[in-house]
Design an enzyme around this catalytic site. Structure first.
Site, short mmCIF file in Angstrom:
data_model
loop_
_atom_site.label_atom_id
_atom_site.label_comp_id
_atom_site.label_asym_id
_atom_site.label_seq_id
_atom_site.Cartn_x
_atom_site.Cartn_y
_atom_site.Cartn_z
N ARG A 1 0.80 -1.22 0.00
CA ARG A 1 0.00 0.00 0.00
C ARG A 1 0.84 1.27 0.00
O ARG A 1 0.64 2.14 -0.84
CB ARG A 1 -0.94 0.01 1.22
CG ARG A 1 -1.89 1.19 1.25
CD ARG A 1 -2.87 1.11 2.39
NE ARG A 1 -3.69 -0.09 2.32
CZ ARG A 1 -4.63 -0.40 3.21
NH1 ARG A 1 -4.83 0.40 4.25
NH2 ARG A 1 -5.33 -1.49 3.09
N HIS B 1 -8.31 -3.76 -7.71
CA HIS B 1 -8.02 -3.05 -6.46
C HIS B 1 -9.32 -2.87 -5.67
O HIS B 1 -10.01 -1.85 -5.81
CB HIS B 1 -7.40 -1.68 -6.79
CG HIS B 1 -6.68 -1.03 -5.64
ND1 HIS B 1 -5.48 -1.50 -5.16
CD2 HIS B 1 -6.98 0.04 -4.88
CE1 HIS B 1 -5.07 -0.73 -4.17
NE2 HIS B 1 -5.97 0.22 -3.98
N TYR C 1 -17.24 13.57 -14.52
CA TYR C 1 -17.08 14.75 -15.37
C TYR C 1 -15.74 14.77 -16.12
O TYR C 1 -15.61 15.49 -17.10
CB TYR C 1 -17.19 16.03 -14.54
CG TYR C 1 -18.52 16.21 -13.87
CD1 TYR C 1 -19.70 16.32 -14.60
CD2 TYR C 1 -18.61 16.25 -12.47
CE1 TYR C 1 -20.93 16.48 -13.97
CE2 TYR C 1 -19.83 16.42 -11.83
CZ TYR C 1 -20.98 16.52 -12.59
OH TYR C 1 -22.19 16.67 -11.97
#
Length: 767
Positions: free
Chosen positions: A41, A87, A131
């Site tokens: 991580r 993931h 967007y």
């Protein structure tokens, strides 16, 4: 000791329950969590400089064919694929990671080409992923180059339905070029971005000489190269120590520049001339990781809190290029002092910590120096190079097997056709008769009729010769470490040409220039220096009028009805005014804090806590090396250094200790050349003695200057004995009389003295 119960008839409430000590159970589980955080991580892998989330983002975008030459696709599609296939974490975290890969102010070489609002240097967040759109950049393609060539291992995804690469094999030095940061359990990493061309140059040095000294590498890797530019101001020794140990930090400053970077020019310092002789500072680059909006708020807060009196305004005039304008209080402000103050009080100077903590090829976290990091990265690239060659050799062998079969078919074409036409199972017969492999026989049977041309046979023989020659070269490469280094050097040189210092993307943005730490500028240095005339009235009203008004014009000063002038003095706004009260206390007022001279001013007692019963005896601008002759009405006195009587608080400082019913009567500024003291009492006795007989004290009563049977001290001054004693004549003429020979009044200190010369003022004062 842990025990497990599987008997359903036992008395345990939960079958299969394990009895384990709490501390061991907690430590085991926490260790698993810590290792997962460290390796999967938070820490980047030195081989590709990526964390798992970044690697999976690039892999998913590659699978979606989002190449630089293709069109953009919605970020939501990318995020969905990543969390659905590779993931299994929150979409917000994945999208935030993707946004950072697209920000040209976060990454020196962005890996994602974003379209839409991906945030800005002001600190604003990106638009929602529904967007925005994205695709890969050329850098990302270079980083993933070779994924289809057997260069790295693949592992199953979390649900076993797909595969993902364990590492990216590309030659681009992403770890140092783009940097990384992360906090794991018990450790962290913080790596600044660097210039890719410089990193490649250092790698080339190590290829030629694996035992090269760090100093040789630092001839190429000058220091960090932040995407936001700025100036690294650390010394070469500090930078070298950081790269040697893998721990340290870099002081990064903003760049003051108007854009005209001619060395030594007015514009190069960021000073922009304005009409009327004024000027302003222009900030064109800010330290890495500092939000522009936050920085402007910091500077504006300094103005609001009046912590930087020499600063008038700050404006954001940024368009495509960053431009922050800092306006001084006046044109008399020292630009260097303003810069130093901003460096110290705001994030215009920031420290970027270096912690080269990365995962090595065995997924073990290590803090490495620059030499070790580049060495292990080159070792990885050699492994990739060999695996690519071995993969190509296997492909060539497969193709040569088929080509050999095709050539046999062309040489025996009639017999092959006959077997195919007459036999129900031609394949076993072809294998037995022509000694073919199963793959060769299957390929011959799958040939199209149009391939049975004479020209095709010639092409096959040419292909066989080319593949054989290529295979021989690849075998030599795999077996020769020297050839591997040569090939890697050529590949790196080719990559450097793409990211060279002379290219738009590769040009260095951060300057390395040693500078001293930001100074702690005294508040006095931040005050604009202007001449003023300080006016104090008998009722204690004080003001400062601009300019030095001539003494013969002081009578024109206006006061409230019933009030008049007590003291006036020429000063600068940077001066401290010493106010002496009759009770022996001294007070200090800054000349810049005084009200303007247009009105009547303000009461001095609002600024300092003067006793209501005390009267003001003197007002003198303080100087660093100035001296004062202090005398009380009892005839006692001493010499005090001005610097020692400056008060820091409103309550002032007790300097002169007084006898009962006595008061501070004289505060006289001693000139540097004065060598004698003249004292006169209200009994009209004058005494002259050397100045050296008066002690220098910080606080006290002093020594007896003149003794009185009746009366008290009236006045005292210091003067140059050779020039004689002067005093102002009475009347309206204002004439000054000088008596050169004062030998008859020279007495021992503390004597009574003699009558003054004829014509001495009847008020027993020297001026």
């Amino acid at each position: 000791m842990a025990t497990t119960t599987d008997d359903p008839d036992s008395n345990d409430p939960v079958p299969g329950m394990t009895d384990t000590p709490f501390d061991s159970a907690l430590s085991e589980r926490y260790l698993v969590y810590a290792l997962s955080t460290i390796t999967a991580r938070s820490l980047p892998d030195l081989r590709d400089g990526l964390k798992p989330v970044h690697r999976r983002l690039l892999w998913a975008m590659r699978a979606m064919r989002l190449d630089p030459s293709q069109g953009y696709k919605k970020s939501a599609r990318v995020v969905g694929d990543v969390i659905g296939k590779f993931h299994p974490h929150g979409d917000v975290a994945v999208y935030d990671a993707m946004v950072r890969l697209a920000q040209d102010f976060s990454l020196r070489y962005p890996l994602v080409d974003g379209q839409g609002n991906f945030g800005n240097i002001d600190g604003d967040n990106a638009a929602a992923y529904r967007y925005t759109e994205a695709r890969l950049t050329r850098v990302a393609v270079d980083l993933m180059q070779g994924l289809d060539e057997g260069t790295v291992d693949f592992k199953p995804t979390y649900n076993g339905e797909d595969e993902e690469p364990e590492i990216m094999p590309g030659l681009f030095p992403n770890l140092l070029a783009n940097g990384a940061s992360g906090i794991a359990v018990g450790m962290a990493t913080n790596i600044p971005p660097h210039n890719a061309a410089e990193v490649i140059d250092a790698a080339l040095v190590l290829i030629e000489n694996p035992r090269a000294e760090l100093s040789e590498l630092l001839e190429h890797v000058k220091g960090p190269d932040f995407p936001t530019g700025g100036i690294v101001v650390d010394s070469p020794e500090t930078i070298a120590h950081a790269y040697e140990t893998g721990r340290g930090g870099f002081r990064v400053r903003a760049r003051f520049s108007t854009g005209k970077l001619e060395t030594g020019s007015w514009e190069d310092s960021g000073i922009e001339k304005q009409p009327g002789g004024t000027w302003q500072l222009v900030i064109s680059e800010i330290p890495y990781g500092v939000a522009k909006g936050k920085l402007i708020e910091q500077i504006a807060q300094l103005i609001a809190d009046k912590k930087l009196p020499i600063l008038e305004d700050v404006r954001d005039e940024s368009a495509e290029d960053l431009r922050i304008v800092v306006e001084p209080k006046s044109r008399n402000v020292d630009p260097d002092i303003l810069k130093e103050s901003l460096y110290r009080l705001t994030d215009l100077e920031n420290r970027f910590a270096l912690n080269l903590n990365v995962l090595d090829a065995t997924r073990t976290p290590k803090v490495m120096g620059l030499h070790q990091l580049l060495t292990e990265w080159l070792q990885h690239q050699i492994v990739v190079l060999v695996r690519r060659a071995q993969h190509r050799i296997a492909k060539i062998d497969d193709r040569l097997e088929l080509v050999a079969g095709y050539i046999i078919a062309f040489l025996n074409l009639d017999r092959i056709i006959e077997i195919i036409r007459t036999e129900d199972e031609p394949k076993p017969l072809m294998i037995a008769e022509f000694i073919l492999t199963d793959r060769q026989a299957e390929a011959i049977l799958n040939m199209r009729l149009r391939s049975l041309r004479r020209l095709e046979e010639m092409e096959l023989k040419r292909e066989q010769a080319d593949l054989t020659a290529e295979r021989e070269e690849l075998v030599k490469l795999v077996e020769s470490p020297a050839r591997q280094k040569t090939r890697l050097r050529k590949d790196l040189e080719k990559l450097r040409a793409v990211y060279g210092l002379d290219t738009l993307l590769g040009a260095r943005r951060t300057t390395i220039s040693e500078a001293a730490p930001a100074r702690d500028i005294p508040l006095d240095a931040m005050i604009e220096k202007e001449p003023v005339t300080v006016i104090l009235s008998k009722r204690g009203w004080i003001r400062a009028q601009r300019g030095h008004v001539a003494a013969d014009q002081w009578a024109e000063f206006k006061f409230k009805e019933g009030d008049e002038l007590l003291f006036a003095a020429h000063a600068q706004t940077t001066d401290k005014l010493l106010i002496a009260a009759s009770d022996g206390r001294f007070f200090t007022v800054g000349a810049d804090k005084l009200p303007g001279g247009r009105g009547f001013g303000e009461p001095l007692r609002l600024m300092v806590d003067i006793d209501p019963e005390a009267r003001i005896v003197a007002m003198i601008p303080a100087t660093a090396d100035g001296r004062l002759l202090l005398a009380s009405s009892s005839g006692h006195g001493f010499v005090a250094q001005m610097a020692e009587v400056v008060a820091e608080t409103r309550k002032g400082r007790n300097v002169v200790n007084l006898k009962p019913k006595a008061a501070l009567a004289v505060v006289h500024q001693i000139a540097a050349s004065d060598d004698s003291v003249a004292v006169i009492g209200d009994n009209r006795k004058l005494a002259v003695f050397p100045l050296t007989e008066v002690p220098v004290m910080v606080r006290g009563q002093g020594v007896m200057l003149q003794r009185y049977r009746e009366g008290s001290l009236s006045d005292a001054i210091s003067f140059v004995l050779a020039e004689g004693l002067s005093w102002k004549m009475g009347g309206e003429t204002g004439r000054t009389r000088n008596n050169v020979d004062v030998s008859m009044w020279r007495v021992a200190r503390s004597a009574a003295g003699r009558n003054p010369p004829d014509g001495f003022p009847r008020n027993n004062r020297f001026g």
